[in-house]
Design an enzyme around this catalytic site. Structure first.
Site, PDB file in Angstrom:
ATOM      1  N   HIS B  28      25.832  28.478  28.128  1.00 19.17           N
ATOM      2  CA  HIS B  28      25.215  29.655  28.737  1.00 19.17           C
ATOM      3  C   HIS B  28      24.573  30.536  27.674  1.00 19.17           C
ATOM      4  O   HIS B  28      25.253  31.030  26.776  1.00 19.17           O
ATOM      5  CB  HIS B  28      26.267  30.454  29.510  1.00 19.17           C
ATOM      6  N   HIS B 264      20.623  32.668  32.814  1.00 18.38           N
ATOM      7  CA  HIS B 264      22.093  32.658  32.763  1.00 18.38           C
ATOM      8  C   HIS B 264      22.647  31.440  32.023  1.00 18.38           C
ATOM      9  O   HIS B 264      23.510  31.571  31.171  1.00 18.38           O
ATOM     10  CB  HIS B 264      22.641  32.708  34.196  1.00 18.38           C
ATOM     11  N   GLU B 411      49.411  40.662  43.482  1.00 23.59           N
ATOM     12  CA  GLU B 411      50.079  39.503  42.889  1.00 23.59           C
ATOM     13  C   GLU B 411      49.212  38.828  41.841  1.00 23.59           C
ATOM     14  O   GLU B 411      49.696  38.418  40.786  1.00 23.59           O
ATOM     15  CB  GLU B 411      50.465  38.490  43.979  1.00 23.59           C
ATOM     16  N   HIS B 473      55.070  33.140  55.863  1.00 22.62           N
ATOM     17  CA  HIS B 473      55.861  33.581  54.720  1.00 22.62           C
ATOM     18  C   HIS B 473      56.862  32.529  54.242  1.00 22.62           C
ATOM     19  O   HIS B 473      57.640  32.804  53.332  1.00 22.62           O
ATOM     20  CB  HIS B 473      56.605  34.884  55.062  1.00 22.62           C
TER      21      HIS B 473
END
Lengths: 659, 659
Positions: B28, B264, B411, B473
């Site tokens: 890149h 890019h 999380e 869950h």
């Protein structure tokens, strides 16, 4: 709006939640109690457009409880509103066989739009519903008939808003001008563990404004204020999604825990008797008064009129626009041409492109045959090759009918939004990124599998064949990590024809998601097999790609880009060798025992599997006397072919293992 | 600041990037070219505090390239700055065996702080570095000596900022007052696929302000403006993290692609010759002028003085504060008492709590013995039980020495931040949530495994034993899904003593992460085995929990909460039955062949494994003649014991399978 009767309904909804949670000693009281007034307005005060006898009414407002732990909020109000949720189910909250599971499940309970609970997902789903709604309105409404003008309303708390998937989805919704979307932010300043100030100090108004949203802040216990804010949000088609920040007191109704973290879960249930008294409820548990029942009957009657009026409009529309009506029906009923695989033109025998390239070719035909298909990418169309040509780019404002969705670099939201589109059931959703980023999306993929959603994932760059980008971008465990998810089909086709079969299999599957794992690097065509053998083989998951010429001595099993090594090795190993192509373990496992025995006869214990990935799942197919050639480590940054060689994924390795 | 020589350096850094990408036809160019002026200021103009001969200098500024695809930016500047990255490595960018992989890898290249590339991760890592820096300063600085006053500086683009993990981390950093953190936002209005406006319309200033950050916007090609902004950000200890929004032109230096999405990747490399001319570079490729080399020598000399001055200060500090110095050394060198398992008190024989409860008990001892351990939770301390008592809550402002980190319901960021803490290497990081939410964190867990970081995950509620919360869950595939990640140890202990062994094993591991999968529900103690047998058994991953009394006929293999069913079944099945406890497949697989044969003799082919989860990985251990009792579907909402029974995870099922 009769706030007297709605207040009574709110108190009784609180009672239902307290009684249900008390009965099973688990669940969450905070939200059902804190949001009771808003529930009353939504279901009893005209906030939502719905018809309990037709829970799938196409022009209903969609309500998503993103804070799924507050499921008793849904069950209580849906019960009172007249949905087919008998009181027996409410009484058996969270018990085996009852349709009132701990967190809402879309396939269990009428009126439950989405399977939520893992926080943040519901916001992503709601954005998907809103996208679907915008697209449905753009596609099916005519100058004479408005078939779709519903809203999507989702309720979430601080927890959902802290999750990254929600933030990705919110950014996407603002950018995409989804002004048919309304979030209700149950802002009670409490999370599960503690007061929210322990973990957050976001300026929510400033945040939403920065994402291109309209923001209103109200007292969530003031029914009039809420109804007004909701009405305003529904009527303001200004190109911006709306959020109503509702300041509430968590667990309101149980003074001992209200407004504190203790109010979040089931902790307040022990004060049930006092609380019920305080709420003015009688001794009788699971109580709904005759007056409240009567009110909801009236509400239902009104809604029925709306529904019937829409229905007659719909029929007039369908008569006037038979093609549009057929397309809508095909979408809603999931009609896909059963001979889809045959409709995809065969590739040239010398086609050598990567399976991602073949996928891009196949997709164009599939898109014609399945007009309800929409195809998104997380900023990687150039690499994932899944752009539907001449089908436009979706924008809620400028081009709601566009079939390509520029999700941005938001893989997790992409998949949560695809789930929302799939729940809505009008369009077929697909999304694309590099396979290694399946890790970013995994929670949403799991929910698609759990909720039986026919989402298609077009995930490319499926092995160390990624090459120079190196181990951060090279899947080695990713394919196996996905295969363990129940009800997810993972297909790793070996060549262009298997790729065609894989797309057809994905489209024809209606009861769960399919993930297509496609190569970055070119693969040869397996011309020794006919086009239909390969396409049909994929449907069955595994099949004999080359039959042994003499007595069977050895079975070589390959998938995807490694099948070619099995075929090369078989050339060298001689007559007793069979090659099995196994693009999809899940599909193969679903075949009957006779077919599986036909492909992998138990008598032949000399079996070798090869895959450019971790080996653990292959022992089931090769047995203790077999061998697995794979990569039980992370990859390397170097040209793809070099990495394959360096890590021993070669025909020579197969030959050596078989000798 | 000598902007003349820095401009030359910037041009030559651009040349290195162009030449390296051209040589391997991949990589890149956008970032190395777009950020060249900022690179010059950082490494050549006093922006960063570093010493190339001591890349791990404790008080260096940490620089993290979150936009890891722009790796040639790092390699080019580190090379010029004098790090041990020979030009040969730059020339062999992205080739096998070179220390310049496609994306930065912390374990490959000196001066590379973090393994980045999967977007957003580096921002999370940087927040972890900043937390570690705050804590180090709070803990080790004294009135007389400042050992730590460095800054953490991370460079990212639009891609990172669209990712949810970044947004979670940014919210956490603002909330936690990490004013030692500086993000440089390479705002070039371009993403991989397209102009950024196609996918984003965020008001970045408003967004960062809403998260409690200070924002400055500058022209990223104006070295003086950047240096000033950086200096200001470094000096303003106002409790807020800082972002410098640097407006840049992507791929600046290659007019044909500059400022567009084509700039890019490697697309611009074909214009290399023209570009090199335009930049005033000579014919010679991989060119660094003598003047620039001379400049960096002077810079290095200056930095060396700073380093030596710090070092003498450090020695004085160490002499004056021997205990603090010992603690810092223990942290940096990863010293953990080798007899840690023995230092944890034995549990009572009738202890019956869940392994999460046992874990909470064990943690208190471990925290005393391993003072560098810090323990966070994603809003679930009450459930995950991993709060270190009397050790305070971390806050960058009010309590930087706190050992408990309230990550919020974030999380993914929790795990990316734990990685940052682990990269920094002064403290041992651990994080907790429900096991099913491992899906949210998976990308970060993978990077911990890839980067050999000794992070500990305390993930509880590890099976359908979760019960009422239901299938959303209940992990069924989660444990197996984690086991396939190379270099991650997944330990699922069966009782309190195995839990103690699991914590000790996790702490003593220095070359990779360990995930502890702990139960929600109570489990009995396996008192027929001694405490040390169980603890040492965990260290080896698998061990004989009950030896057959007669000739061996059958092996029952169990893990975690299912081991008890094997023992019960063995009671019934008689003398020839052996029970093997297998808490950690990875550790067992690392044992030598003799030990593995001792535990699982090949001669015994009648083997039954039981686990409350998917079965796929167990076939390796039971063989084709064996059986696996598991759950190849999603769970059910009902009390945990009911779910176990309903899904056939019982001693009776083991007995039936063995008969």
């Amino acid at each position: 709006m009769n706030t007297d009767i709605l207040s009574q309904a709110a108190a009784q909804a609180r009672g239902l939640a307290i009684d249900a949670v008390h009965a099973c000693s688990s669940g969450h009281l905070g939200l059902p109690l804190g949001c009771a007034e808003m529930g009353a307005v939504l279901w009893g005060g005209g906030g939502l457009r719905y018809h309990p006898e037709a829970p799938k009414w196409l022009n209903r407002d969609r309500f998503i409880l993103s804070a799924g732990h507050g499921s008793m909020f849904l069950y209580g109000w849906l019960h009172m509103a007249g949905y087919d949720i008998p009181m027996e189910n409410v009484k058996n909250f969270r018990q085996l066989g009852s349709h009132t599971p701990g967190h809402p499940e879309s396939f269990e309970t009428p009126g439950v739009e989405a399977t939520t609970g893992p926080l943040g997902q519901g916001i992503g789903n709601a954005v998907g519903f809103a996208l679907s709604g915008k697209r449905a309105a753009g596609k099916f409404n005519t100058a004479d008939h408005t078939i779709f003008d519903h809203h999507v309303i989702a309720l979430h708390g601080d927890g959902c808003l802290q999750e990254g998937v929600a933030k990705e989805a919110i950014a996407f919704a603002g950018h995409s001008h989804l002004d048919n979307l309304i979030l209700i932010y149950d802002s009670n300043d409490v999370t599960l563990d503690a007061m929210a100030e322990v973990t957050q100090s976001e300026d929510a108004q400033g945040y939403f404004a920065s994402q291109g949203w309209d923001v209103a802040t109200i007292d969530g216990h003031d029914m009039t204020a809420f109804a007004k804010a909701l009405e305003h949000a529904k009527n303001d088609d200004n190109g911006k999604p709306k959020v109503i920040i509702a300041k509430t007191t968590i667990a309101k109704g149980i003074p001992e825990v209200a407004g504190t973290a203790k109010g979040h879960g089931e902790g307040g249930a022990k004060f049930a008797d006092e609380a019920r008294k305080g709420l003015g409820l009688p001794e009788e548990h699971f109580y709904v008064s005759d007056e409240v029942r009567e009110h909801f009957k009236e509400v239902a009657e009104n809604h029925k009129h709306q529904f019937l009026s829409w229905q007659s409009d719909y029929e007039a529309w369908a008569q006037a626009n038979p093609e549009l009506a057929a397309e809508l029906r095909a979408g809603v009923q999931g009609e896909i041409p059963s001979d889809l695989a045959d409709r995809i033109p065969a590739f040239e025998e010398d086609y050598k492109d990567a399976t991602r390239g073949a996928g891009g070719v196949v997709l164009q035909t599939v898109a014609k045959e399945v007009p309800q298909l929409i195809s998104g990418s997380a900023d990687l169309y150039g690499s994932t090759k899944n752009y539907i040509k001449d089908a436009g780019d979706f924008s809620g404002k400028d081009n709601p009918t566009g079939r390509n969705i520029w999700f941005g670099i938001r893989e997790h939201a992409m998949c949560a939004i695809c789930n929302g589109i799939a729940y809505d059931g009008i369009f077929r959703a697909s999304g694309a990124t590099f396979l290694v980023f399946a890790d970013y999306c995994r929670a949403s993929i799991r929910l698609a599998a759990l909720s039986k959603l026919p989402v298609t994932y077009i995930f490319t760059h499926d092995s160390v064949g990624v090459g120079e980008d190196g181990p951060t971008h090279q899947p080695v465990e990713t394919v196996s990590g996905l295969r363990v998810i129940p009800n997810l089909d993972v297909i790793r086709p070996a060549d262009a024809e298997e790729t065609a079969g894989a797309f057809a299999a994905a489209m024809l599957r209606t009861d769960g998601p399919t993930l297509l794992a496609l190569t970055r690097q070119g693969v040869p065509q397996m011309n020794e097999l006919s086009v239909s053998e390969r396409r049909d083989g994929v449907r069955r998951g595994g099949y004999v790609a080359r039959k042994e010429k003499g007595a069977l001595t050895t079975i070589l099993i390959g998938t995807g880009s490694e099948l070619q090594y099995c075929l090369k090795a078989a050339d060298e190993l001689g007559d007793g060798v069979r090659v099995v192509s196994m693009p999809c373990l899940e599909r193969f496992d679903r075949q009957d025992a006779a077919y599986r025995e036909e492909v992998l006869p138990q008598a032949c214990t000399k079996r070798i599997a090869i895959e450019a990935g971790v080996t653990g799942l292959w022992w089931k197919y090769v047995g203790t006397e077999g061998k697995v050639i794979g990569i039980d480590r992370f990859g390397l940054s170097a040209p793809g072919a070099t990495v394959f060689k360096e890590l021993g994924i070669t025909a020579e390795a197969v030959v050596a293992a078989a000798k």
